[in-house]
Design an enzyme around this catalytic site. Structure first.
Site, PDB file in Angstrom:
ATOM      1  N   ASN A 359     -54.583 -76.671 163.896  1.00 59.29           N
ATOM      2  CA  ASN A 359     -53.866 -75.909 162.886  1.00 59.29           C
ATOM      3  C   ASN A 359     -52.766 -75.061 163.502  1.00 59.29           C
ATOM      4  OD1 ASN A 359     -53.400 -74.758 160.106  1.00 59.29           O
ATOM      5  ND2 ASN A 359     -55.262 -75.945 159.780  1.00 59.29           N
ATOM      6  N   HIS A 361     -52.254 -72.160 164.987  1.00 60.25           N
ATOM      7  CA  HIS A 361     -52.331 -71.642 166.355  1.00 60.25           C
ATOM      8  C   HIS A 361     -52.235 -72.775 167.367  1.00 60.25           C
ATOM      9  CE1 HIS A 361     -54.065 -69.300 169.801  1.00 60.25           C
ATOM     10  NE2 HIS A 361     -53.298 -68.371 169.248  1.00 60.25           N
ATOM     11  N   CYS A 362     -52.785 -73.918 167.033  1.00 59.90           N
ATOM     12  CA  CYS A 362     -52.794 -75.059 167.954  1.00 59.90           C
ATOM     13  C   CYS A 362     -51.404 -75.635 168.202  1.00 59.90           C
ATOM     14  CB  CYS A 362     -53.679 -76.178 167.412  1.00 59.90           C
ATOM     15  SG  CYS A 362     -55.368 -75.700 167.036  1.00 59.90           S
ATOM     16  N   ILE A 363     -50.486 -75.463 167.265  1.00 58.97           N
ATOM     17  CA  ILE A 363     -49.159 -76.085 167.407  1.00 58.97           C
ATOM     18  C   ILE A 363     -48.104 -75.093 167.882  1.00 58.97           C
ATOM     19  CG2 ILE A 363     -49.712 -77.817 165.642  1.00 58.97           C
ATOM     20  CD1 ILE A 363     -47.826 -76.261 163.721  1.00 58.97           C
TER      21      ILE A 363
END
Length: 370
Positions: A359, A361-363
């Site tokens: 999501n 934060h991951c990108i």
């Protein structure tokens, strides 16, 4: 200054020994780095729906800081035309779009210098449980960003993804045993040895080990999907009240650890519970648009996704959160607004990002102000 530790010296030159440390995400940023999605075995329908979501995230973050989006050459014009003019599009080839994990961990120095850590990357498990192959382009991203910014790059001798750690900027680091002690990452390292690496490269003094990450998180339990610092001594924790849901036991375990721990400054933790969305599962039409390759992680109709509102990004003047469940979105937004009263909480429809396995934060990856 050397760009890598001096392996010939009796005592290697490591970042912490030189005065570098990793600041908290809620500290001021110079910029945010992202990558452009295009991989057809991760993102459905040639990543067109995911690209719209990434544009929305980049646009929201660019409200308060410079955003760089790295793009493969063949997608450059498409990305440039979709992204706002003030978002900076740079050619930066990648295998997929998870900048948090393949991008650098930035460090700052009291004298104003910036540096980065270049961890090993094996696509969340290598050939024993990894999510795709190859990952050669991802592996070069940190080197390229160091060259672009003209800053030192410290090569770390361990496999570690940015989503596996979260720091308070005052000596404390959060992680999970499920991820950092997973045999598909660094099987030769003990918990104590891993703590030594984190201290040497990030300048942390204390590691809080949560047992597991979110239920069915395909990253092997990244902490940034379960729990994160929102201020020194304060964390947000993904919470599930349904005792029949496997996430309930995971969240309960994490809460027990946090309630019985102190941070590097001796403070007890204040835990803010964020409701779990869903549970959320992949629909038939969502699975049908994904290419099926033997080298990538399968995504089947009915598969449960590791949805979490903790997977938000803290910007200079905004907090960008995923909108995942109409029955819980407003509650999560209200909690985040209370936690960040000086910032604007912006919700972005993020199911397309979750379908890819992560999501907001991951990108994203923050570049701190030196």
């Amino acid at each position: 200054m050397p760009t890598t530790p001096d392996k010939t010296a009796a005592t290697p030159i490591l970042p912490a020994g030189l005065g570098f440390r990793m600041p908290a995400e809620f500290a001021p940023h110079e910029a945010c780095w992202m990558l452009w999605p295009q991989r057809p075995d991760t993102w459905r329908y040639g990543a067109k729906p995911a690209q719209q979501a990434f544009v929305a995230v980049a646009t929201a973050i660019a409200e308060s800081e410079t955003v760089f989006v790295g793009v493969n050459d063949e997608q450059y014009e498409n990305a440039r035309n979709q992204l706002p003019a003030h978002v900076r599009v740079v050619e930066l080839s990648s295998n997929d779009a998870w900048m948090r994990d393949v991008g650098p961990t930035f460090l700052t120095h009291p004298d104003g210098r910036l540096a980065l850590v270049d961890w090993e990357f094996n696509a969340w498990g290598g050939l024993k449980g990894g999510l795709y192959f190859p990952w050669d382009k991802d592996r070069r991203i940190r080197t390229k960003i160091a060259e672009m910014l003209g800053i030192p790059r410290f090569e770390a001798p361990v496999v570690l993804e940015g989503g596996a750690i979260h720091v308070d900027g005052e000596g404390t680091l959060l992680t999970t045993e499920e991820c950092l002690l997973n045999p598909n990452r660094n099987p030769e390292l003990s918990k104590t040895e891993m703590e030594g690496v984190l201290a040497d490269y990030l300048g942390v003094e204390k590691v809080i080990w949560l047992p597991r990450g979110c239920h069915l998180d395909e990253t092997d339990g990244h902490v940034d999907n379960l729990c994160c610092f929102v201020a020194p001594g304060e964390v947000a924790l993904s919470w599930c009240d349904d005792e029949a849901d496997p996430q309930h036991a995971i969240s309960r375990e994490a809460l027990d650890v946090l309630q019985n721990a102190t941070d590097a400054r001796g403070r007890t933790f204040k835990v803010h519970k964020l409701p779990q969305p869903g549970p959320l599962c992949i629909a038939e039409e969502e699975a049908s648009g994904i290419d099926r390759l033997s080298s990538s992680h399968p995504r089947q109709p009915g598969d449960r996704m590791a949805g979490s509102y903790v997977n938000f990004y803290i910007g200079n003047a905004v907090v960008v959160m995923p909108l995942l469940d109409p029955t819980r979105d407003d509650q999560a937004r209200e909690i985040l607004q209370r936690l960040f009263p000086e910032k604007q909480v912006i919700g972005v429809p993020a199911r397309e990002i979750l379908l890819g396995g992560g999501n907001i934060h991951c990108i994203t990856q923050q570049q701190p102000q030196p």
